[in-house]
Design a protein around this motif. Sequence first.
Motif, PDB file in Angstrom:
ATOM      1  N   PHE A  10       0.847  -1.185   0.000  1.00 47.14           N
ATOM      2  CA  PHE A  10       0.000   0.000   0.000  1.00 47.14           C
ATOM      3  C   PHE A  10       0.885   1.238   0.000  1.00 47.14           C
ATOM      4  N   LEU A  37       3.394  -1.158   3.916  1.00 44.41           N
ATOM      5  CA  LEU A  37       3.092   0.214   3.540  1.00 44.41           C
ATOM      6  C   LEU A  37       4.396   0.863   3.099  1.00 44.41           C
ATOM      7  N   LEU A  39       5.539   4.249   1.625  1.00 46.62           N
ATOM      8  CA  LEU A  39       4.714   5.443   1.672  1.00 46.62           C
ATOM      9  C   LEU A  39       5.245   6.662   0.929  1.00 46.62           C
ATOM     10  N   VAL A  75       6.205  -0.968   7.691  1.00 49.24           N
ATOM     11  CA  VAL A  75       6.033   0.433   7.290  1.00 49.24           C
ATOM     12  C   VAL A  75       7.408   0.963   6.896  1.00 49.24           C
TER      13      VAL A  75
END
Length: 287
Positions: A10, A37, A39, A75
């Motif tokens: 994501f 993630l 980002l 993350v």
Amino acid sequence: PEVFCLAGTFTRPIHVWGKYTSSLLTIAPEPGHAAALKLGAVQPGDVSPTDFDASTAGGVSIADSRGVEVEGLTVSGYHATGETYTPTGILVEVRGDAGHESACFIHGDDACSDVYIVDDTVTDIVNTADENPHVKHYCNDSNVGAYGIAALSYGHDDAQALQHLVIEGDTVDHTRTGQSETVTVNGDISDFLEAGDTVYDTDNIGMDATGWEQGTDQARHGRITDNTVANVDTWGNASYGHWTGTTCANLPENAAGIYDDGGSYVWIDHNTVWNSDQGIDLDVETP
């Protein structure tokens, strides 16, 4: 309880803002799958409207909420440059000053509580200003910051304290955090556990419990145990530099592996800290 399952990669953050119900919400990978993630740069909408200084953005952010577990996520790559935003891999925050009471306080009869950050991987969270020695404005700049994992709670009433926080089994590495910390529990936070985490390759403090930065708020009644912290070094961190007239020169290295800065009733035991500027440091920076 509710379970929110993720699978795949994501590119935008996950926000849990204003969850005041006590039932547990778990955010975790779908069984047999990975969830990551990746980002990129912080965007304005990444910051909670109740954020204390309107700058701290979480790749996964839990704001003014209770009963949330983040388990097994990766993350990475969250970044910003300078003072406008503070990128944070996983962010837990509660704001309790007048006019900004948390949803827990408004809709419930208790404080925000029961937040679990478990078995996550947080890597490459960076404020790029701290690696640029050619910009005078960012040299020795206390407003340049980033966090790997941060719990921040600033209140005006004892009922606003964030309670029952667990940060356990996480790996946080390769961060550039300016004058912020890699893993921090800061402010009006009571009854917390940081256990079995691995923190390494960072250019400022590894793990931190903080008090007095916002009035009398203190991280308190916590245990920091069985963690491994390594390779913590401020050398090359321009936010701790000295401007020579042409460049931001390094100051003597000065980062702790584990740091209690004004926290109270914090038990620090059975940790391994190596190759850091300081090992375990007990201090109060705020007069």
